[in-house]
Write an enzyme that holds these catalytic residues in place. Structure first.
Site, mmCIF file in Angstrom:
data_model
loop_
_atom_site.group_PDB
_atom_site.id
_atom_site.type_symbol
_atom_site.label_atom_id
_atom_site.label_comp_id
_atom_site.label_asym_id
_atom_site.label_seq_id
_atom_site.Cartn_x
_atom_site.Cartn_y
_atom_site.Cartn_z
ATOM 1 N N LYS A 185 -19.439 -32.833 -1.199
ATOM 2 C CA LYS A 185 -20.370 -31.700 -1.201
ATOM 3 C C LYS A 185 -21.675 -32.042 -0.471
ATOM 4 C CE LYS A 185 -17.724 -28.986 -3.600
ATOM 5 N NZ LYS A 185 -16.458 -29.678 -3.429
HETATM 6 N N1 T4K Z 1 -14.896 -25.127 -7.685
HETATM 7 C C1 T4K Z 1 -14.762 -25.153 -6.348
HETATM 8 C C2 T4K Z 1 -14.858 -23.871 -5.599
HETATM 9 C C3 T4K Z 1 -14.564 -26.363 -5.685
HETATM 10 O O1 T4K Z 1 -14.416 -26.397 -4.343
HETATM 11 C C4 T4K Z 1 -14.505 -27.552 -6.449
HETATM 12 C C5 T4K Z 1 -14.252 -28.825 -5.807
HETATM 13 C C6 T4K Z 1 -14.686 -27.473 -7.834
HETATM 14 C C7 T4K Z 1 -14.878 -26.229 -8.430
HETATM 15 C C8 T4K Z 1 -14.654 -28.685 -8.719
HETATM 16 O O2 T4K Z 1 -15.744 -29.544 -8.535
HETATM 17 P P1 T4K Z 1 -15.594 -31.118 -8.879
HETATM 18 O O3 T4K Z 1 -14.986 -31.234 -10.255
HETATM 19 O O4 T4K Z 1 -14.742 -31.744 -7.807
HETATM 20 O O5 T4K Z 1 -17.012 -31.626 -8.868
HETATM 21 C C9 T4K Z 1 -12.032 -31.896 -2.479
HETATM 22 C C10 T4K Z 1 -12.893 -32.341 -3.622
HETATM 23 O O6 T4K Z 1 -12.303 -33.356 -4.400
HETATM 24 C C11 T4K Z 1 -13.331 -31.216 -4.503
HETATM 25 O O7 T4K Z 1 -14.496 -31.663 -5.168
HETATM 26 C C12 T4K Z 1 -13.657 -29.969 -3.721
HETATM 27 N N2 T4K Z 1 -13.955 -28.852 -4.580
HETATM 28 C C13 T4K Z 1 -12.515 -29.591 -2.830
HETATM 29 C C14 T4K Z 1 -12.792 -28.365 -2.014
HETATM 30 O O8 T4K Z 1 -12.291 -30.660 -1.921
HETATM 31 P P2 T4K Z 1 -9.692 -32.718 -1.706
HETATM 32 O O9 T4K Z 1 -8.433 -32.985 -2.452
HETATM 33 O O10 T4K Z 1 -9.637 -31.916 -0.471
HETATM 34 O O11 T4K Z 1 -10.503 -34.095 -1.430
HETATM 35 P P3 T4K Z 1 -10.152 -35.311 -0.500
HETATM 36 O O12 T4K Z 1 -10.211 -36.531 -1.330
HETATM 37 O O13 T4K Z 1 -8.923 -35.042 0.282
HETATM 38 O O14 T4K Z 1 -11.415 -35.356 0.477
HETATM 39 C C15 T4K Z 1 -11.528 -34.581 1.658
HETATM 40 C C16 T4K Z 1 -12.067 -35.495 2.765
HETATM 41 O O15 T4K Z 1 -13.371 -35.921 2.457
HETATM 42 C C17 T4K Z 1 -11.268 -36.759 2.966
HETATM 43 O O16 T4K Z 1 -10.270 -36.539 3.921
HETATM 44 C C18 T4K Z 1 -12.283 -37.759 3.467
HETATM 45 C C19 T4K Z 1 -13.597 -37.251 2.903
HETATM 46 N N3 T4K Z 1 -14.051 -38.067 1.757
HETATM 47 C C20 T4K Z 1 -13.592 -37.782 0.506
HETATM 48 C C21 T4K Z 1 -14.010 -38.534 -0.562
HETATM 49 C C22 T4K Z 1 -13.510 -38.241 -1.946
HETATM 50 C C23 T4K Z 1 -14.894 -39.122 1.981
HETATM 51 O O17 T4K Z 1 -15.292 -39.393 3.143
HETATM 52 N N4 T4K Z 1 -15.324 -39.867 0.916
HETATM 53 C C24 T4K Z 1 -14.921 -39.616 -0.340
HETATM 54 O O18 T4K Z 1 -15.343 -40.310 -1.284
HETATM 55 O O19 T4K Z 1 -10.666 -32.035 -2.756
#
Ligand code: T4K
Length: 377
Positions: A185
């Site tokens: 975020k």
């Molecule tokens: N409501 C809405 C509308 C939301 O979009 C979200 C979360 C929530 C509620 C819930 O909030 P939280 O409980 O998460 O605080 C990601 C996130 O994990 C998620 O927080 C987010 N929305 C959602 C839209 O996206 P993924 O499965 O796409 O994440 P991931 O791990 O594939 O990360 C995407 C890219 O970000 C990676 O390819 C590389 C980069 N990245 C990711 C992480 C975790 C980094 O560079 N460093 C990192 O530490 O869900």
């Protein structure tokens, strides 16, 4: 240019040495969690930065949403959008509430207020819209429906940190708003989140709920949960806050660069920016229309082959997930949301994305067939 992968986002991280003094303080105080000094300072600093009355910090945005629903004692059915991250609907399901999916407005990708009333039943108790990609919902229209039917409004404002309309932070709208400070975020505390509360009394109630319902050593007033943010996360938030405006400026640059170059690519369209005091440029979604030489999925995979990892947020729709499809006979996926989910692709956007990297992305989108055919030879 190096061929390092370019992801949809990368967290902004301040210089590591600037974080050490915060850690030293935590080591000295031995206060690691449970409303410690860093936690209190961050709540105060965020209220000031965002211009909101009260904030209760959480360990993530999902637990903040779950707790907001508990705090308002929401039951029965809640009207929401299928065009979001699964956490939106999961927060309802974990509270034994049925999500009712209403279609989105094709101009904002937010819930369409004109379609809400038709979905209200005697079991409806609330509306849970999402400010998708940080673009505010039509808050006035939603509030007037809520007032007419005596419904609560809980905003899933996970994407909306720092966004301001003419009256200030968009997080002030509705009965409660929950925001996410996840690593992906615009403002991150590694993991984290918050509920924006209208007054001290509400915040106190939420504070009790996020601390097992404990009021003092001998008094437990509710079946609460552990939703507390640790001191390390809060300290990181304090440091991040020093850089947030710079980070938002960096995002603004990337957003403008994409807009000024991609608007001339036939078959690629994007949302018109809303008239706001302040955007946060948290995502850059494009729509891959029929006139484009490749389908959305073909473009997604072509970028991937070239080490550019955009994301199809939010495909598939929440209502298409097997766990929600069980009720699809009464709650089918709405048409516009289905169409947008099939065309959308979020391009990489983060403050330190370089011009060379953006140019590489744009070049591939401009001339996808050239790249595709050079791959074949
Ligand atoms: N409501 C809405 C509308 C939301 O979009 C979200 C979360 C929530 C509620 C819930 O909030 P939280 O409980 O998460 O605080 C990601 C996130 O994990 C998620 O927080 C987010 N929305 C959602 C839209 O996206 P993924 O499965 O796409 O994440 P991931 O791990 O594939 O990360 C995407 C890219 O970000 C990676 O390819 C590389 C980069 N990245 C990711 C992480 C975790 C980094 O560079 N460093 C990192 O530490 O869900």
């Amino acid at each position: 240019m190096s061929d390092k992968p370019i992801y949809v986002t990368e967290p902004f991280l301040p210089p590591l040495e600037e974080f050490i003094p915060y850690l030293e303080k935590i080591w000295e105080s031995k206060r690691l969690t449970n409303n410690g000094p860093m936690h209190q300072q961050l709540e105060e600093a965020l209220c000031e930065y965002l211009g909101v009355p009260e904030i209760a910090l959480f360990n993530n945005g999902t637990i903040a949403l779950l707790t907001a629903l508990q705090a308002l004692r929401i039951t029965g059915e809640v009207i929401t959008t299928p065009f979001s991250f699964v956490a939106t609907a999961h927060a309802l399901t974990w509270n034994d509430i049925t999500p009712v999916f209403v279609d989105i407005d094709p101009n904002t990708f937010n819930i369409d207020p004109n379609k809400i009333e038709a979905a209200i039943t005697p079991r409806t108790t609330a509306i849970m819209p999402v400010h998708c990609y940080g673009n505010p919902c039509d808050v006035d229209a939603i509030q007037s429906i809520a007032d007419k039917y005596n419904l609560k409004v809980i905003y899933d404002a996970a994407h909306a940190f720092g966004v301001q309309d003419e009256g200030g932070s968009v997080l002030r709208h509705g009965d409660l708003s929950a925001v996410s400070f996840h690593a992906t975020k615009v403002f991150n505390t590694f993991e984290g989140g918050a509920i924006i509360c209208p007054d001290k009394k509400t915040k106190q109630h939420i504070n009790n709920l996020k601390n097992f319902g404990i009021v003092d050593e001998v008094t437990v007033v509710a079946a609460g949960i552990n939703g507390k943010m640790s001191e390390v996360n809060a300290a990181f938030g304090l440091l991040q806050l020093k850089y947030i405006d710079k980070a938002l400026d960096g995002r603004k640059f990337v957003d403008s660069y994409y807009r000024s170059t991609l608007h001339e690519v036939p078959g690629i369209s994007f949302l018109t920016p809303l008239d706001l005091e302040k955007h946060n440029f948290s995502y850059f979604p494009i729509l891959v229309e029929d006139e484009y030489p490749l389908s959305r999925n073909e473009l997604y995979f072509l970028l991937k082959e070239n080490n550019i990892h955009g994301r199809r947020y939010f495909y598939p729709l929440i209502s298409e997930a097997s766990t929600y499809r069980q009720q699809s006979h009464i709650n089918p996926s709405p048409d516009i949301a289905l169409r947008v989910a099939d065309k959308v692709l979020c391009l990489p956007i983060y403050p330190h994305l370089s011009i060379e990297e953006i140019d590489k992305i744009i070049q591939l989108i401009r001339q996808p067939t050239a790249v595709a055919s050079s791959h074949e030879t």
